[in-house]
Design a protein around this motif. Structure first.
Motif, PDB file in Angstrom:
ATOM      1  N   GLN A 189       1.074  -0.933  -0.046  1.00 31.09           N
ATOM      2  CA  GLN A 189      -0.340  -0.142   0.028  1.00 31.09           C
ATOM      3  C   GLN A 189       0.977   1.217   0.422  1.00 31.09           C
ATOM      4  N   ARG A 190       2.050   1.335   1.009  1.00 32.03           N
ATOM      5  CA  ARG A 190       2.660   2.312   1.144  1.00 32.03           C
ATOM      6  C   ARG A 190       4.262   2.906   0.173  1.00 32.03           C
ATOM      7  N   GLU A 191       4.470   1.534  -0.527  1.00 33.08           N
ATOM      8  CA  GLU A 191       5.690   1.930  -1.033  1.00 33.08           C
ATOM      9  C   GLU A 191       5.442   1.396  -2.375  1.00 33.08           C
ATOM     10  N   LEU A 192       4.875   0.400  -2.750  1.00 32.29           N
ATOM     11  CA  LEU A 192       4.272   0.494  -4.019  1.00 32.29           C
ATOM     12  C   LEU A 192       3.124   0.971  -4.590  1.00 32.29           C
ATOM     13  N   GLY A 193       2.263   1.734  -3.450  1.00 33.68           N
ATOM     14  CA  GLY A 193       1.203   2.340  -3.982  1.00 33.68           C
ATOM     15  C   GLY A 193      -0.313   1.594  -4.703  1.00 33.68           C
ATOM     16  N   LEU A 194      -0.293   0.212  -4.391  1.00 37.13           N
ATOM     17  CA  LEU A 194      -1.225   0.145  -4.574  1.00 37.13           C
ATOM     18  C   LEU A 194      -2.877  -0.799  -3.406  1.00 37.13           C
ATOM     19  N   ALA A 195      -3.808  -0.455  -3.698  1.00 41.70           N
ATOM     20  CA  ALA A 195      -5.175  -0.805  -2.770  1.00 41.70           C
ATOM     21  C   ALA A 195      -4.963  -2.264  -2.478  1.00 41.70           C
ATOM     22  N   VAL A 196      -4.849  -2.336  -1.501  1.00 43.96           N
ATOM     23  CA  VAL A 196      -5.129  -4.056  -0.821  1.00 43.96           C
ATOM     24  C   VAL A 196      -7.080  -4.597  -0.507  1.00 43.96           C
ATOM     25  N   CYS A 197      -7.341  -4.950  -1.068  1.00 44.32           N
ATOM     26  CA  CYS A 197      -9.077  -5.960  -0.468  1.00 44.32           C
ATOM     27  C   CYS A 197      -8.232  -7.324  -0.056  1.00 44.32           C
ATOM     28  N   ALA A 198      -8.507  -7.211   1.492  1.00 42.68           N
ATOM     29  CA  ALA A 198      -8.243  -8.595   1.921  1.00 42.68           C
ATOM     30  C   ALA A 198      -9.768  -9.076   2.053  1.00 42.68           C
ATOM     31  N   ILE A 199     -10.777 -10.147   2.407  1.00 46.41           N
ATOM     32  CA  ILE A 199     -11.719 -10.831   2.253  1.00 46.41           C
ATOM     33  C   ILE A 199     -11.862 -10.617   4.020  1.00 46.41           C
ATOM     34  N   ALA A 200     -10.612 -11.224   4.648  1.00 46.71           N
ATOM     35  CA  ALA A 200     -10.143 -11.363   6.282  1.00 46.71           C
ATOM     36  C   ALA A 200      -9.045 -10.949   6.833  1.00 46.71           C
ATOM     37  N   LYS A 201      -8.944 -10.179   7.832  1.00 46.88           N
ATOM     38  CA  LYS A 201      -7.536  -9.977   8.536  1.00 46.88           C
ATOM     39  C   LYS A 201      -7.568 -10.766   9.268  1.00 46.88           C
ATOM     40  N   LEU A 202      -6.907 -10.679  10.016  1.00 52.73           N
ATOM     41  CA  LEU A 202      -5.928 -11.970  11.047  1.00 52.73           C
ATOM     42  C   LEU A 202      -6.951 -11.184  12.371  1.00 52.73           C
ATOM     43  N   SER A 203      -7.714 -10.100  12.625  1.00 51.24           N
ATOM     44  CA  SER A 203      -8.121  -9.388  13.516  1.00 51.24           C
ATOM     45  C   SER A 203      -9.630  -9.756  13.088  1.00 51.24           C
ATOM     46  N   ASP A 204      -9.977 -10.249  12.152  1.00 49.60           N
ATOM     47  CA  ASP A 204     -11.167 -10.921  12.087  1.00 49.60           C
ATOM     48  C   ASP A 204     -11.341 -12.327  12.622  1.00 49.60           C
ATOM     49  N   LEU A 205     -10.394 -13.437  12.600  1.00 46.53           N
ATOM     50  CA  LEU A 205      -9.924 -14.412  12.863  1.00 46.53           C
ATOM     51  C   LEU A 205     -10.447 -14.822  14.390  1.00 46.53           C
ATOM     52  N   LEU A 206      -9.429 -13.756  14.596  1.00 42.99           N
ATOM     53  CA  LEU A 206      -9.319 -13.460  16.933  1.00 42.99           C
ATOM     54  C   LEU A 206     -10.139 -14.008  16.839  1.00 42.99           C
ATOM     55  N   GLN A 207     -11.598 -12.950  16.482  1.00 46.84           N
ATOM     56  CA  GLN A 207     -12.639 -12.203  16.510  1.00 46.84           C
ATOM     57  C   GLN A 207     -13.794 -13.817  16.505  1.00 46.84           C
ATOM     58  N   TYR A 208     -13.218 -13.924  15.285  1.00 48.00           N
ATOM     59  CA  TYR A 208     -14.793 -15.305  15.567  1.00 48.00           C
ATOM     60  C   TYR A 208     -13.913 -16.180  16.631  1.00 48.00           C
ATOM     61  N   LEU A 209     -12.398 -16.626  16.374  1.00 46.44           N
ATOM     62  CA  LEU A 209     -12.005 -17.204  18.355  1.00 46.44           C
ATOM     63  C   LEU A 209     -13.233 -16.681  19.489  1.00 46.44           C
ATOM     64  N   GLU A 210     -12.766 -15.852  19.480  1.00 48.56           N
ATOM     65  CA  GLU A 210     -13.315 -14.728  21.190  1.00 48.56           C
ATOM     66  C   GLU A 210     -15.055 -15.638  20.812  1.00 48.56           C
ATOM     67  N   HIS A 211     -16.011 -16.055  19.868  1.00 47.15           N
ATOM     68  CA  HIS A 211     -16.864 -16.078  20.743  1.00 47.15           C
ATOM     69  C   HIS A 211     -17.541 -17.641  20.468  1.00 47.15           C
ATOM     70  N   GLN A 212     -16.337 -18.097  20.180  1.00 45.96           N
ATOM     71  CA  GLN A 212     -16.492 -19.843  20.363  1.00 45.96           C
ATOM     72  C   GLN A 212     -16.545 -19.825  21.721  1.00 45.96           C
ATOM     73  N   ASP A 213     -17.283 -20.927  22.275  1.00 45.32           N
ATOM     74  CA  ASP A 213     -16.983 -21.672  23.704  1.00 45.32           C
ATOM     75  C   ASP A 213     -16.416 -22.958  23.885  1.00 45.32           C
ATOM     76  N   ASP A 214     -15.967 -23.559  22.927  1.00 47.45           N
ATOM     77  CA  ASP A 214     -15.136 -24.846  23.084  1.00 47.45           C
ATOM     78  C   ASP A 214     -14.383 -24.444  23.867  1.00 47.45           C
ATOM     79  N   ALA A 215     -13.416 -24.801  23.976  1.00 50.01           N
ATOM     80  CA  ALA A 215     -12.122 -25.062  25.121  1.00 50.01           C
ATOM     81  C   ALA A 215     -10.720 -25.501  24.010  1.00 50.01           C
ATOM     82  N   ALA A 216     -11.132 -25.890  23.347  1.00 54.79           N
ATOM     83  CA  ALA A 216      -9.908 -26.429  22.373  1.00 54.79           C
ATOM     84  C   ALA A 216      -9.818 -24.505  21.372  1.00 54.79           C
TER      85      ALA A 216
END
Length: 234
Positions: A189-216
């Motif tokens: 984004q900053r050095e090469l000047g391209l916009a980047v579109c991501a379906i999901a980010k690591l923060s989304d994965l953490l939010q998903y895990l935060e809402h799971q009751d399973d101990a694992a």
């Protein structure tokens, strides 16, 4: 003055994608060594979207994210090798939704017979959207940009499945590898000047895990959170 919520509402598209990636076995937990030599508690292997149904659903997620981003583009480019089926599938899905765009891809070795060269598909022209799975160091992005510019077109944006949101690495003059305080996506984004579109980010994965009751799942969340605390950016 209003302030953003401490825990923003989960992105519905990203949460569905995380669930899909887990169900497909593409997103896994454990201990995996990355290209940077880090021991990651999770692994994302887009090569395991390996049948027609999975690839079709994946293309739909890409199309949703691309269209929601508002990024304008004239054609798609898939870098060899994983980007090739991704660009083709996304082009089909976009056309199904009324956004028909040409696409092209490259091969690693030039042919000296037939059509020859390293580029296959539509001629590269206009604003090009590069479609790939993840970015680790930005190397594939730089290679794609060089190919696109070499053909006289404009590398305009990238669409990826997952933004790992972790520090990239670089090799110093003495050959040593060191962490840098920005991610591969931020570099693009900053050095090469391209916009980047991501379906999901690591923060989304953490939010998903935060809402799971399973101990694992909670144990996985703790390890992913610790990994992000050590290597995360963005």
């Amino acid at each position: 003055m209003s302030h953003p919520p401490e825990h923003p509402a989960p992105d519905a598209l990203a949460q569905r994608f995380v669930q899909f990636a887990l169900d497909a076995g593409v997103l896994r937990f454990g201990e995996f060594k990355t290209k940077a030599g880090r021991l990651s508690p999770y692994f994302f292997n887009a090569g395991l979207f390996d049948d027609g149904a999975k690839l079709g659903r994946l293309a739909a997620f890409y199309a949703d994210a691309i269209l929601a981003s508002g990024i304008a583009f004239d054609m798609l480019f898939g870098p060899a090798y994983k980007g090739i089926p991704l660009a083709a599938a996304v082009a089909v899905e976009l056309a199904r939704r009324g956004h028909n765009r040409p696409f092209a891809f490259n091969r690693k070795e030039a042919k000296d017979h037939g059509e020859g060269g390293t580029l296959i598909g539509a001629p590269l022209r206009g604003r090009v959207l590069i479609v790939d799975d993840v970015m680790s160091a930005g190397t594939a992005a730089r290679e794609s940009i060089a190919i696109i510019r070499g053909a006289g077109a404009t590398p305009h944006a990238m669409a990826i499945a997952l933004d790992r949101q972790e520090m990239a690495t670089e090799v110093g003059p003495d050959g040593t590898v060191r962490d840098v305080p920005y991610s591969a996506v931020q570099y693009v984004q900053r050095e090469l000047g391209l916009a980047v579109c991501a379906i999901a980010k690591l923060s989304d994965l953490l939010q998903y895990l935060e809402h799971q009751d399973d101990a694992a799942m909670q144990a996985h969340r703790a390890r992913v959170q610790a990994y992000r605390a050590r290597y995360g950016v963005g």
